[in-house]
Design a protein around this motif. Structure first.
Motif, PDB file in Angstrom:
ATOM      1  N   VAL A 129       0.839  -1.203   0.000  1.00 45.48           N
ATOM      2  CA  VAL A 129       0.000   0.000   0.000  1.00 45.48           C
ATOM      3  C   VAL A 129       0.870   1.249   0.000  1.00 45.48           C
ATOM      4  CG1 VAL A 129      -1.904  -1.166   1.190  1.00 45.48           C
ATOM      5  CG2 VAL A 129      -0.181   0.057   2.535  1.00 45.48           C
ATOM      6  N   ASP A 130       0.300   2.339  -0.478  1.00 48.48           N
ATOM      7  CA  ASP A 130       1.038   3.603  -0.554  1.00 48.48           C
ATOM      8  C   ASP A 130       0.933   4.410   0.734  1.00 48.48           C
ATOM      9  OD1 ASP A 130       1.834   3.576  -3.474  1.00 48.48           O
ATOM     10  OD2 ASP A 130      -0.336   3.352  -3.655  1.00 48.48           O
ATOM     11  N   CYS A 131      -0.114   4.190   1.519  1.00 45.75           N
ATOM     12  CA  CYS A 131      -0.322   4.933   2.767  1.00 45.75           C
ATOM     13  C   CYS A 131      -1.255   4.124   3.656  1.00 45.75           C
ATOM     14  CB  CYS A 131      -0.916   6.308   2.464  1.00 45.75           C
ATOM     15  SG  CYS A 131      -1.139   7.382   3.915  1.00 45.75           S
ATOM     16  N   ILE A 154       6.444   3.645   4.410  1.00 50.37           N
ATOM     17  CA  ILE A 154       5.023   3.849   4.117  1.00 50.37           C
ATOM     18  C   ILE A 154       4.471   4.852   5.133  1.00 50.37           C
ATOM     19  CG2 ILE A 154       2.736   2.783   3.996  1.00 50.37           C
ATOM     20  CD1 ILE A 154       4.129   0.161   3.252  1.00 50.37           C
ATOM     21  N   PRO A 155       4.015   6.008   4.701  1.00 52.10           N
ATOM     22  CA  PRO A 155       3.487   7.001   5.644  1.00 52.10           C
ATOM     23  C   PRO A 155       2.155   6.549   6.243  1.00 52.10           C
ATOM     24  CG  PRO A 155       3.067   7.698   3.397  1.00 52.10           C
ATOM     25  CD  PRO A 155       3.920   6.458   3.294  1.00 52.10           C
ATOM     26  N   PHE A 156       1.857   7.025   7.433  1.00 49.89           N
ATOM     27  CA  PHE A 156       0.566   6.689   8.034  1.00 49.89           C
ATOM     28  C   PHE A 156      -0.092   7.927   8.612  1.00 49.89           C
ATOM     29  CE2 PHE A 156       3.735   5.821  11.377  1.00 49.89           C
ATOM     30  CZ  PHE A 156       3.212   6.519  12.459  1.00 49.89           C
ATOM     31  N   ILE A 157      -1.417   7.851   8.690  1.00 45.53           N
ATOM     32  CA  ILE A 157      -2.250   8.932   9.213  1.00 45.53           C
ATOM     33  C   ILE A 157      -3.120   8.363  10.317  1.00 45.53           C
ATOM     34  CG2 ILE A 157      -4.212  10.451   8.654  1.00 45.53           C
ATOM     35  CD1 ILE A 157      -3.030  10.749   5.853  1.00 45.53           C
ATOM     36  N   ILE A 173       2.201  11.505   9.371  1.00 42.94           N
ATOM     37  CA  ILE A 173       2.158  12.780   8.669  1.00 42.94           C
ATOM     38  C   ILE A 173       0.977  13.660   9.079  1.00 42.94           C
ATOM     39  CG2 ILE A 173       3.461  11.992   6.667  1.00 42.94           C
ATOM     40  CD1 ILE A 173       0.776  11.546   5.236  1.00 42.94           C
ATOM     41  N   VAL A 174      -0.139  13.042   9.492  1.00 45.90           N
ATOM     42  CA  VAL A 174      -1.351  13.803   9.805  1.00 45.90           C
ATOM     43  C   VAL A 174      -2.132  13.098  10.913  1.00 45.90           C
ATOM     44  CG1 VAL A 174      -3.538  14.728   8.891  1.00 45.90           C
ATOM     45  CG2 VAL A 174      -1.556  14.575   7.388  1.00 45.90           C
ATOM     46  N   HIS A 175      -2.783  13.892  11.748  1.00 41.47           N
ATOM     47  CA  HIS A 175      -3.800  13.350  12.655  1.00 41.47           C
ATOM     48  C   HIS A 175      -5.110  14.053  12.343  1.00 41.47           C
ATOM     49  CE1 HIS A 175      -5.768  11.677  16.159  1.00 41.47           C
ATOM     50  NE2 HIS A 175      -6.210  12.890  16.430  1.00 41.47           N
ATOM     51  N   VAL A 176      -6.192  13.267  12.155  1.00 49.63           N
ATOM     52  CA  VAL A 176      -7.513  13.821  11.840  1.00 49.63           C
ATOM     53  C   VAL A 176      -8.467  13.444  12.965  1.00 49.63           C
ATOM     54  CG1 VAL A 176      -9.341  14.019  10.121  1.00 49.63           C
ATOM     55  CG2 VAL A 176      -7.016  13.415   9.394  1.00 49.63           C
TER      56      VAL A 176
END
Length: 351
Positions: A129-131, A154-157, A173-176
């Motif tokens: 997977v890409d992310c 692999i980046p994760f959010i 990279i991000v938290h939502v």
């Protein structure tokens, strides 16, 4: 000779009649258009997308055979628990936006088990997977479970639940999440309006030290600062209805001069609502948080003043959009907060 000519004429006449009948039949059955073919393809794809709770057998969501956008990326989603009503709404937002964006999506359910979560992450790494979008099972252990993704670049959010601050790194990279500070602020503004800027309020907090509870208190306290709306009591009820009922009963028996209750979730608000009715204190304005179906019904029935509704589907949508922005070379915000909305009982006489 005359007989043969008549027979030939009869054969020719019958052939012409049969040809005309065939032509009419073709006109009654038009060929399907490309649009109708696309719609059938989409329906077939959607009907095959059934949830699967086993980590070893992921549910794979792919766009229809004619997607809106060509498939560009493969994203993995690991939910802490698909059976959770709130988290299932987050997942709905992710899957809907993935379809719209032409993203291949693989969904796994860790069932709040770090071991299953770890196995799921390894599975996603193997799939290339890409992310990864993840609602962590545990603030600290989930970060360790993500190590294979980190090693594979692999980046994760993170969605809804944070990783502990010391575990954050460049790959997260991000938290939502829901804007919990805004939830507290919105509750305070509502009560200030309802009580004309003054009165005593009881605050039923969540689990002591929980991030969302701390932030809701922060927003509430900051908004009432400098006003005549005072916090008479602030006590942890662990986000639990039964605990909230016991505490509310004890507090109201000791402190009758209370005009409002702000509960950090709807379960506690609904428990407080029952106690207030039993004690004949329906005059107390009760505000909850979450926007659950039960709370919305209570608001519509006039027994609960308001609930500050979270928007879980939008959290999922923003997760996909942030992932795509990063994968396409953009710079998404490190923290994306979704604004809540006020669900309040209608004002008497309002149209």
């Amino acid at each position: 000779m005359s007989y043969k000519r008549n027979r030939n004429l009869l054969i020719i006449s019958l052939s012409m009649i049969l040809a005309l009948v065939g032509l009419a039949a073709c006109e009654d059955k038009p060929m399907p258009s490309p649009v109708s073919q696309m719609e059938r393809s989409s329906e077939t794809q959607e009907s095959s997308e059934t949830p699967n709770s086993a980590v070893g057998a992921p549910t794979v969501f792919t766009p229809s055979s004619l997607p809106i956008v060509p498939v560009e990326y493969h994203i993995g989603l690991i939910m802490a628990r698909e059976s959770d009503a709130y988290l299932s709404k987050v997942e709905e937002g992710v899957t809907r936006e993935a379809r719209l964006q032409g993203v291949k999506l693989t969904v796994l359910d860790s069932q709040n088990d770090v071991a299953k979560e770890s196995a799921g992450i390894e599975r996603l790494v193997d799939l290339g997977v890409d992310c990864i979008l993840i609602c962590p099972s545990d603030e600290t252990d989930s970060r360790r479970a993500l190590e294979p993704a980190v090693q594979a670049n692999i980046p994760f959010i993170t969605l809804v639940r944070w990783l502990s601050a010391e575990e954050e790194d460049a790959f997260a990279i991000v938290h939502v999440d829901n804007d919990d500070v805004a939830s507290g602020e919105m509750a305070a503004r509502y009560l200030l309006d309802e009580l004309n800027g003054e009165g005593a309020v009881v605050v039923l907090e969540g689990i002591e030290g929980a991030t969302n509870s701390v932030r809701r208190s922060e927003g509430f306290e900051r908004t009432i600062e400098g006003t005549n709306l005072m916090i008479a009591h602030a006590v942890s009820a662990d986000f639990d209805r039964a605990t909230a009922m016991v505490l509310t009963r004890n507090l109201l028996m000791d402190q009758m001069d209370v005009q409002a209750i702000f509960a950090h979730n709807d379960e506690m608000a609904l428990g407080a609502m029952v106690v207030c009715a039993e004690l004949g204190r329906e005059d107390i304005r009760i505000v909850g948080c979450d926007g659950s179906n039960a709370a919305r019904k209570a608001v519509a029935g006039g027994t609960l003043a308001a609930t500050i509704a979270k928007r879980p589907e939008e959290i999922g949508v923003q997760g996909i959009r942030s992932a795509l922005l990063h994968l396409r070379g953009g710079s998404p915000d490190a923290v994306v907060l979704v604004e809540p909305e006020l669900v309040a009982e209608p004002v008497a006489g309002a149209n």
